[in-house]
Design a protein around this motif. Structure first.
Motif, mmCIF file in Angstrom:
data_model
loop_
_atom_site.group_PDB
_atom_site.id
_atom_site.type_symbol
_atom_site.label_atom_id
_atom_site.label_comp_id
_atom_site.label_asym_id
_atom_site.label_seq_id
_atom_site.Cartn_x
_atom_site.Cartn_y
_atom_site.Cartn_z
ATOM 1 N N LEU A 211 22.926 43.008 33.435
ATOM 2 C CA LEU A 211 23.376 42.202 34.589
ATOM 3 C C LEU A 211 23.065 40.138 33.254
ATOM 4 O O LEU A 211 24.155 39.388 33.770
ATOM 5 N N VAL A 212 22.300 39.822 32.189
ATOM 6 C CA VAL A 212 23.472 38.707 30.998
ATOM 7 C C VAL A 212 24.841 38.734 31.295
ATOM 8 O O VAL A 212 25.276 37.429 31.752
ATOM 9 N N LEU A 213 24.627 39.904 30.805
ATOM 10 C CA LEU A 213 26.625 39.894 30.160
ATOM 11 C C LEU A 213 27.222 39.787 31.099
ATOM 12 O O LEU A 213 28.319 39.537 30.400
ATOM 13 N N GLY A 214 26.886 40.564 32.609
ATOM 14 C CA GLY A 214 27.812 40.155 33.056
ATOM 15 C C GLY A 214 27.939 38.486 34.104
ATOM 16 O O GLY A 214 28.672 37.994 34.364
ATOM 17 N N LEU A 215 26.921 38.025 33.822
ATOM 18 C CA LEU A 215 26.766 36.685 33.620
ATOM 19 C C LEU A 215 27.048 35.729 32.504
ATOM 20 O O LEU A 215 28.256 34.636 33.387
ATOM 21 N N ALA A 216 27.079 36.145 31.777
ATOM 22 C CA ALA A 216 27.591 35.097 30.719
ATOM 23 C C ALA A 216 28.360 35.388 29.423
ATOM 24 O O ALA A 216 29.238 34.299 28.935
ATOM 25 N N THR A 217 29.039 36.371 30.013
ATOM 26 C CA THR A 217 30.074 37.226 29.351
ATOM 27 C C THR A 217 31.888 37.113 30.724
ATOM 28 O O THR A 217 31.796 36.640 31.690
ATOM 29 N N GLN A 218 32.863 37.456 29.966
ATOM 30 C CA GLN A 218 33.463 38.298 30.950
ATOM 31 C C GLN A 218 33.669 39.339 30.343
ATOM 32 O O GLN A 218 34.939 40.014 29.675
ATOM 33 N N PRO A 219 32.862 40.455 31.128
ATOM 34 C CA PRO A 219 32.831 42.193 30.594
ATOM 35 C C PRO A 219 34.471 43.231 31.896
ATOM 36 O O PRO A 219 33.934 44.079 31.998
ATOM 37 N N GLU A 220 35.320 41.694 32.636
ATOM 38 C CA GLU A 220 36.009 42.358 34.107
ATOM 39 C C GLU A 220 36.958 43.336 32.707
ATOM 40 O O GLU A 220 36.896 44.896 33.952
#
Length: 355
Positions: A211-220
């Protein structure tokens, strides 16, 4: 008649869905005495991957969502998850031969969210061309985490009281004071350490990390090339594992209490209707789509098959997995997939037609 026809059509589709098919396949294989076994390390890796995917999906959708529009449905998701646990505390846990720890773990599992049921609902919504908010997937942890934490906190409070009563009976009024316990009431349970320990568990940690990585980074890029393509395949393997475990637990479930079976049939439909009602409030107040209402209802109707079991094993060690996993996987999941999903989609379609 249109509603009944739509419901029966959806029911047949769900019986043919790969999610339910792999679950039943695992149960059939186990019932025939198959020696098929999935190594525990593989199971843990699959759970981690699925939770990371769910967390990444939620984080990305929250990042791209209109937070004002999302606020009320997210609040209702939190309230529903907690409410389901309290309903179980004062219904299932009060029934004959149901131990408090087992009942709370079961209620926690039913208050949390099934990734497989959730995925099946989204697939069917897309098949029926019923629009829903892309960020509705992000409601998953808002219901899942509060339900699991609430169940663990209530179980810890109950266990603490039981330990106090046992020591009071053993030591007596004066002896228990000498042992460092207050004479009139048990030591107050500190909720935050329990919450913190629950969130630090491997299952919820993976979900929160995604959740944090999806919210704070650009993991697309890694999401679209790795996590998303693997999701359905890994989910099918998990359902196979859960089906085999469900069969193993089914005979034990019969020995625990027949009330678990009754609860597992009634609870998914009742919980989903509660969430459907909350969703309709959000629909009229904020324009939350009827597809989103279905998503919220299905989450409430489902019982966790990814984050729940490992979290509850660690958080409520005294609970019998035969009770809560058997009730959820062997009965609750088939009811949610085969009955609840077409029911709520049918309700949404009826309301759409009525509008």
């Amino acid at each position: 008649m249109d509603f009944l026809s739509d419901f029966l059509t959806g029911f047949v589709k769900q019986l043919q869905s790969p999610t339910l098919g792999f679950l039943i396949g695992g149960m059939v294989a186990a019932s025939l005495g198959s020696r098929l076994a999935i190594p525990d390390a593989v199971y843990k890796f699959i759970v981690f991957m699925l939770l990371m995917k769910v967390g990444l999906t939620g984080g990305q959708e929250i990042r791209n969502a209109n937070l004002v529009e999302m606020l009320l449905p997210a609040l209702f998701a939190v309230v529903t998850g907690i409410l389901i646990v309290f309903l179980g505390r004062y219904t299932l846990c009060k029934l004959p031969h149901v131990k408090m720890e087992d009942g709370l773990a079961t209620a926690g599992l039913f208050g949390a969210v099934s990734g497989s049921t959730f995925a099946a609902a989204l697939t069917l919504l897309e098949t029926e061309q019923i629009p829903y908010e892309a960020w509705s997937a992000a409601l998953y942890p808002f219901m899942d985490i509060p339900a699991l934490v609430t169940a663990i906190v209530l179980a810890s409070i109950y266990t603490n009281k039981q330990e106090y009563r046992s020591k009071r009976e053993y030591y007596g009024e004066q002896g228990i004071v000498a042992e460092g316990y207050p004479s009139k009431q048990p030591e107050r349970v500190k909720v935050w350490p329990i919450v913190q320990e629950s969130l630090q568990g491997s299952a919820l940690s993976a979900l929160l990390l995604g959740l944090v990585l999806g919210l704070a980074t650009q993991p697309e890029s890694v999401y679209t090339t790795f996590y998303d393509p693997l999701f359905r395949g890994l989910l099918s393997v998990l359902m196979l594992i859960m089906g085999m475990e469900a069969w193993a637990r089914l005979n034990e479930l019969r020995k625990v209490a027949h009330w678990y079976t009754v609860y597992s049939v009634v609870a998914p439909l009742f919980h989903g209707l509660i969430a459907f009602g909350f969703g309709m409030i959000a629909h009229y107040l904020t324009g939350f789509s009827l597809g989103g209402v279905v998503v919220l209802a299905v989450m409430a109707a489902s019982s966790s098959d990814i984050s729940g079991p490992p979290t509850l094993r660690a958080g409520i060690p005294a609970a019998n997995p035969s009770a809560y996993i058997g009730a959820s996987t062997a009965v609750g999941t088939p009811v949610a997939i085969a009955l609840a999903i077409p029911l709520y989609i049918g309700l949404a379609q009826a309301l759409t037609g009525g509008g």
